[in-house]
Design a protein around this motif. Structure first.
Motif, PDB file in Angstrom:
ATOM      1  N   THR A  14      -7.492  -7.818  -7.894  1.00  0.00           N
ATOM      2  CA  THR A  14      -6.569  -6.843  -8.178  1.00  0.00           C
ATOM      3  C   THR A  14      -6.933  -6.595 -10.081  1.00  0.00           C
ATOM      4  OG1 THR A  14      -4.933  -7.454  -6.817  1.00  0.00           O
ATOM      5  CG2 THR A  14      -4.298  -6.290  -8.784  1.00  0.00           C
ATOM      6  N   SER A  73       0.714 -10.592   1.590  1.00  0.00           N
ATOM      7  CA  SER A  73       1.194  -9.278   1.474  1.00  0.00           C
ATOM      8  C   SER A  73       0.711  -8.646   0.298  1.00  0.00           C
ATOM      9  CB  SER A  73       2.399  -8.946   2.077  1.00  0.00           C
ATOM     10  OG  SER A  73       3.409  -9.343   1.141  1.00  0.00           O
ATOM     11  N   GLU A  74       0.948  -7.203   0.113  1.00  0.00           N
ATOM     12  CA  GLU A  74       0.953  -6.680  -1.335  1.00  0.00           C
ATOM     13  C   GLU A  74       2.242  -7.223  -2.029  1.00  0.00           C
ATOM     14  OE1 GLU A  74       0.090  -2.437  -0.859  1.00  0.00           O
ATOM     15  OE2 GLU A  74      -1.120  -2.846   0.766  1.00  0.00           O
ATOM     16  N   PRO A  98       1.066  -1.216  -8.404  1.00  0.00           N
ATOM     17  CA  PRO A  98       0.716  -1.181  -6.710  1.00  0.00           C
ATOM     18  C   PRO A  98      -0.599  -0.587  -6.008  1.00  0.00           C
ATOM     19  CG  PRO A  98       2.895  -0.316  -7.294  1.00  0.00           C
ATOM     20  CD  PRO A  98       2.270  -0.581  -8.481  1.00  0.00           C
ATOM     21  N   ILE A 131      -3.119  -3.086  -6.691  1.00  0.00           N
ATOM     22  CA  ILE A 131      -3.080  -4.514  -5.641  1.00  0.00           C
ATOM     23  C   ILE A 131      -3.818  -4.058  -4.211  1.00  0.00           C
ATOM     24  CG2 ILE A 131      -1.139  -5.567  -4.354  1.00  0.00           C
ATOM     25  CD1 ILE A 131       0.223  -5.569  -6.901  1.00  0.00           C
ATOM     26  N   HIS A 132      -3.195  -2.669  -3.835  1.00  0.00           N
ATOM     27  CA  HIS A 132      -3.514  -2.172  -2.398  1.00  0.00           C
ATOM     28  C   HIS A 132      -4.986  -2.259  -2.252  1.00  0.00           C
ATOM     29  CE1 HIS A 132      -3.487   0.196   1.239  1.00  0.00           C
ATOM     30  NE2 HIS A 132      -4.232   1.187   0.738  1.00  0.00           N
ATOM     31  N   ARG A 189      -6.617  -5.749  -2.092  1.00  0.00           N
ATOM     32  CA  ARG A 189      -6.428  -6.312  -0.700  1.00  0.00           C
ATOM     33  C   ARG A 189      -7.023  -5.559   0.285  1.00  0.00           C
ATOM     34  NH1 ARG A 189      -2.806  -6.382   3.629  1.00  0.00           N
ATOM     35  NH2 ARG A 189      -2.312  -8.274   4.446  1.00  0.00           N
ATOM     36  N   THR A 249       2.764   1.666  -2.454  1.00  0.00           N
ATOM     37  CA  THR A 249       1.738   2.787  -3.075  1.00  0.00           C
ATOM     38  C   THR A 249       2.560   4.223  -2.794  1.00  0.00           C
ATOM     39  OG1 THR A 249       0.622   2.998  -0.977  1.00  0.00           O
ATOM     40  CG2 THR A 249      -0.246   1.373  -2.775  1.00  0.00           C
TER      41      THR A 249
END
Length: 882
Positions: free
Chosen positions: A589, A630-631, A644, A647-648, A651, A806
């Motif tokens: 991230t 998870s996110e 966000p 992070i998305h 991942r 997101t």
């Protein structure tokens, strides 16, 4: 004590009522817009109270039609009445007296779904926490208990079914076109457990023989034509009744147990004595319309509401500050039931995932409160994961501290000592102290201190003395209203793993209390020294998540891999894999955020694939491992300055790398775990489907992923596989024809099934990316979107705000502004629903500065509204203040 005027209610101000309620007789003459309720209430003045004290009864938007004492009208100068309060003066001093209150209400117009309302032609009640006061003027508090006799009169053609609490006394024709039914509940109960249902419904019937040989009639009422979909709920009910007898010795105590499923309901279900009312999503299931998770939820919630018969009904809470005494305790009981019905390890992993995703952020934010709070403004806002899930964890820790057998003895004392009581947390804890001889005063801080403890860990091995030392230090951050915290009693399950994977056995332990495989951390800092350890062991700590804490333990990847390969505790294996994955995801991230290319993660990928291919491990466990943090988990680890989108993207990149490296493994799993024969909802079959669908998710990152998912969608024979294939299509390939075709086919097939359509809305609401907001707005205009149905609102707006970081937290702040508009629109009609949607903003301060500013502006827009319910006002002010 009102909670909707905005005043703060304090635990310290509790005192019993001046009057004791002896009996309640209620007569309902049902009418869609003008239902008449006659309440005959027998009181006597409590000994030692002021003989001039008036009788004060609660109301909420009520209109008084008649008022008598001992069947004589009361002169106007002896009472004061508003829509929210009835105060009667100059009452008889010694002998019992009867107060008759007559009210007229409009069930059809009751959009709050609290009190008595009418939905889809069915009359229904929801009285917890303070809904009964919307029916009649009453001392509406949980410590006022009495037996109830209920008479219901209604149009016979429209309402052939007339149900209430207790045992059926009889019924028959009343006058032309109307009939009546009478019910009697001999067990004294508070008003929040009152229930009434009337309408035209189908029924599924069965019987259960209790351990003392009594036959109980079991009935589940659903809309006509849906009876076959209630079969699993009935099976779950019978298993729950048997389990409670065997595990806790609790036997059912009426001649009949009834469940009614309704589609418009604010909650999941309600444990009204002998007449549970359920949101129909937690009753109806068949392979074509329900997923494995739906079946598991039905099993758990049916059990939860049944278990309330003793932990909540026979023993209720003295006041709403003690809510955890019924909810946290009963969640623990339903968790134990589900663990015995399914895989205990996998169930525990799911519980901890939920706890960390929902309760840990609550504990770390502006809505933090103790498991047993000391003040509230609106009690509806304290039906929280802290009360339920953390309350369950506190009960679990009592069992860990005392041992299972002694815990059972303490529960036996509780049931015997407090049957028929409105009890407190102190009453509950005292039962375990008396059963065990232990002082649980320090342990009780778990009920009184908010916040998630952080335990910092370091270890040292001395080969010369063959000792292994574990140093622990605990801290609890400041939370609203609690700046300073005392050291907690934290029970930490542990194991010492040797090189060959066996468990080390210490010859001696110094530095603190150790019982069996549990370290008891009771001081701010402690060092436990184990003697007779021949080689350096690997410490596995907080096994089974024995305490709801955060651990700061910088273990090497070598040690974590050792735990993954050798720990007998499967939860600890999963946690070790999580501890391996989180730093990788956080580093990726940061790389994405800073414009760098994330580094390859060969060690993590190899470990995950090793576990995925291990046939000695149950499929459901392997599926949990492959899910990765998870996110929301990643955001929680960062704690602040969250982006966000970064992070998305990070991942997704890791998932794609795993997919490429494990293509052969995932193809093997996908083809070898194909469904054979008819669908069954048992845990083993569900685990196989979960692992196969995890493989499908990874395969979607490879060439041909959309085609493979579309083929899977077309060939499924159960809703679990259908939903997973549709989710993969929508989330991975939102703009492709395969997705549009699948969404269209799903809608065409299930457009008449409201519960399945909720899934259709939720899948689209959680498509990642900023463009989903436009899709959500468009779906609100879809003819299938019903704004008055809480399930539909939660499936679309709730899924978007809670489960799509997101989409909701888009950089321009439009997601927050959208929610603000929805809150202001929903609040006048259904304050509970609006307030719960608003809690999706509780962690706004953890966002990066630009998003946080947009979020604050949206919250301020709500806060500045001229008219807000107490529910929403309470939440928005706490979120902004925190």
């Amino acid at each position: 004590m009102r909670t909707d005027t905005g005043q703060i209610i304090h635990l310290a101000d509790y005192r019993p009522t001046d009057f004791v309620l002896e009996r309640v007789d209620l007569t309902f003459e049902l009418d869609p817009t003008a239902t008449k309720i006659e309440a005959r209430l027998i009181f006597h003045r409590r000994e030692g109270t002021d003989p001039t004290a008036p009788l004060i009864l609660d109301g909420d938007e009520l209109s008084l039609s008649g008022l008598l004492i001992d069947q004589n009208e009361i002169p106007a100068e002896r009472y004061d009445v508003t829509a929210e309060k009835l105060v009667i003066r100059d009452l008889p001093e010694s002998t019992p007296f009867e107060v008759t209150v007559i009210t007229i209400i409009n069930p059809e117009a009751n959009t709050q779904l609290m009190g008595l309302y009418r939905t889809n032609g069915v009359y229904c009640t929801q009285c917890e926490a303070e809904g009964f006061r919307r029916i009649t003027y009453f001392p509406d508090r949980p410590d006022v208990l009495a037996p109830y006799t209920i008479t219901i009169i209604a149009d016979k053609a429209a309402n052939p079914l007339l149900l209430s609490n207790g045992n059926f006394l009889g019924g028959g024709n009343y006058d032309e076109g109307r009939h009546f039914a009478a019910w009697f509940d001999p067990h004294p109960k508070p008003s929040y457990l009152f229930a009434l249902v009337a309408g035209d419904l189908g029924v599924v019937e069965d019987t259960f023989e209790t351990m003392s040989g009594n036959e109980v009639a079991l009935k589940i009422y659903v809309e006509h034509g849906k009876e076959p979909r209630a079969a699993y709920a009935m099976d779950a009910l019978k298993r729950s009744m048997k389990w409670d007898e065997e595990r806790f010795g609790r036997e059912y105590d009426l001649n009949i147990f009834q469940i009614v499923a309704v589609s418009d309901f604010n909650m999941g279900a309600m444990e009204n004595k002998g007449l549970n009312v359920f949101n129909d999503k937690y009753v109806l299931a068949d392979p074509e319309t329900a997923t494995d998770q739906d079946y598991a939820n039905i099993e758990a919630i049916i059990a939860h509401e049944y278990f309330h018969n003793w932990t909540g009904n026979r023993i209720t809470c003295r006041d709403w500050f003690q809510l955890c005494l019924k909810e946290g305790l009963t969640v623990f009981r339903d968790h134990e039931f589900s663990a015995d019905q399914r895989s205990r390890a996998v169930k525990r992993i799911a519980e901890v995932r939920h706890l960390k995703a929902e309760q840990f952020p609550e504990d770390a934010g502006p809505l933090a409160h103790p498991v047993r709070p000391t003040a509230y403004r609106e009690i509806n806002n304290f039906y929280t994961t802290t009360v339920y899930e953390k309350g369950s964890e506190v009960t679990r820790m009592i069992q860990t501290v005392l041992g299972r057998d002694t815990f059972k003895k303490g529960m036996d004392v509780y049931f015997e000592r407090h049957d028929g009581d409105a009890a407190t947390v102190e009453d509950f804890v005292k039962c375990f102290e008396d059963a065990s001889g232990k002082d649980l005063k320090q342990f009780s801080l778990w009920y009184h201190q908010a916040g998630t403890p952080l335990v910092s860990v370091s270890t040292a091995y001395d080969s010369a003395s063959q000792t292994f030392s574990v140093s622990l230090e605990q801290t609890v951050q400041a939370t609203p209203g609690q700046p300073n915290k005392e050291p907690m009693h934290i029970p930490l399950g542990f194991a010492l793993l040797l090189d060959n994977g066996s468990l080390a056995s210490a010859s001696s332990v110094k530095g603190g209390d150790v019982t069996g495989e549990v370290l008891h951390l009771t001081e701010r800092a402690q060092t436990f020294t184990f003697g007779g350890i021949g080689s350096r062991p690997v410490l596995s700590l907080n096994r089974g998540f024995s305490a709801p804490i955060n651990l700061h333990f910088e273990q090497s990847s070598t040690d974590l891999l050792h735990i993954v390969r050798h720990e007998p505790d499967l939860f600890a294996r999963w946690q070790a894999l999580t501890d391996l994955a989180l730093p990788v995801l956080m580093k990726a991230t940061r790389d994405v955020r800073d414009g760098r290319q994330p580094e390859p993660q060969a060690e993590l990928i190899a470990t995950l694939l090793e576990v995925a291919a291990d046939d000695t491990l149950e499929p459901a466990f392997r599926a949990q491992v492959l899910a990765l943090p998870s996110e929301a988990d990643i955001a929680r680890e960062f704690g602040s300055n969250n982006d966000p989108d970064a992070i998305h993207a990070a991942r997704q990149g890791i998932l794609a790398d795993i997919a490429k490296a494990g293509q052969a493994t995932f193809e093997t799993l996908f083809t070898s775990l194909v469904n054979e024969g008819d669908f069954t909802p048992d845990a083993a079959s569900a685990g196989r489907r979960a692992l196969r669908n995890a493989a499908l998710s990874y395969l979607s990152y490879l060439d041909g992923g959309a085609t493979r998912a579309a083929e899977a969608f077309a060939s499924t024979n159960n809703m679990t596989d259908t939903i997973q294939a549709l989710t993969v299509l929508a989330h991975r390939f939102p703009g492709q024809s395969e997705t549009a075709n699948a969404l269209g086919a799903f809608l065409k097939r299930f457009q008449d099934n409201a519960l399945v359509l909720d899934k259709w809305f939720a899948i689209q609401a959680t498509i990642p990316g900023a463009s989903t907001l436009a899709r959500v707005k468009a779906l609100m205009e879809d003819p299938h979107f019903v704004a008055s149905n809480p399930n539909r609102v939660r499936s679309l707006i709730g899924s978007f705000t809670f489960s799509n970081p997101t989409g909701f937290s888009r950089a321009d702040g439009e997601g927050y502004r959208f929610l603000a508009q929805q809150i202001l629109a929903i609040d006048p009609k259904n304050p509970q629903l609006a307030a719960r949607l608003l809690t999706s903003m509780r962690s706004w301060r953890s966002l990066e500065p630009s998003r946080a500013a947009h979020a604050e502006a949206a919250l301020s827009e709500i806060d500045k509204a001229l008219s807000l319910s107490t529910d929403v006002r309470d939440i928005v002010e706490r979120i902004l203040k925190g």
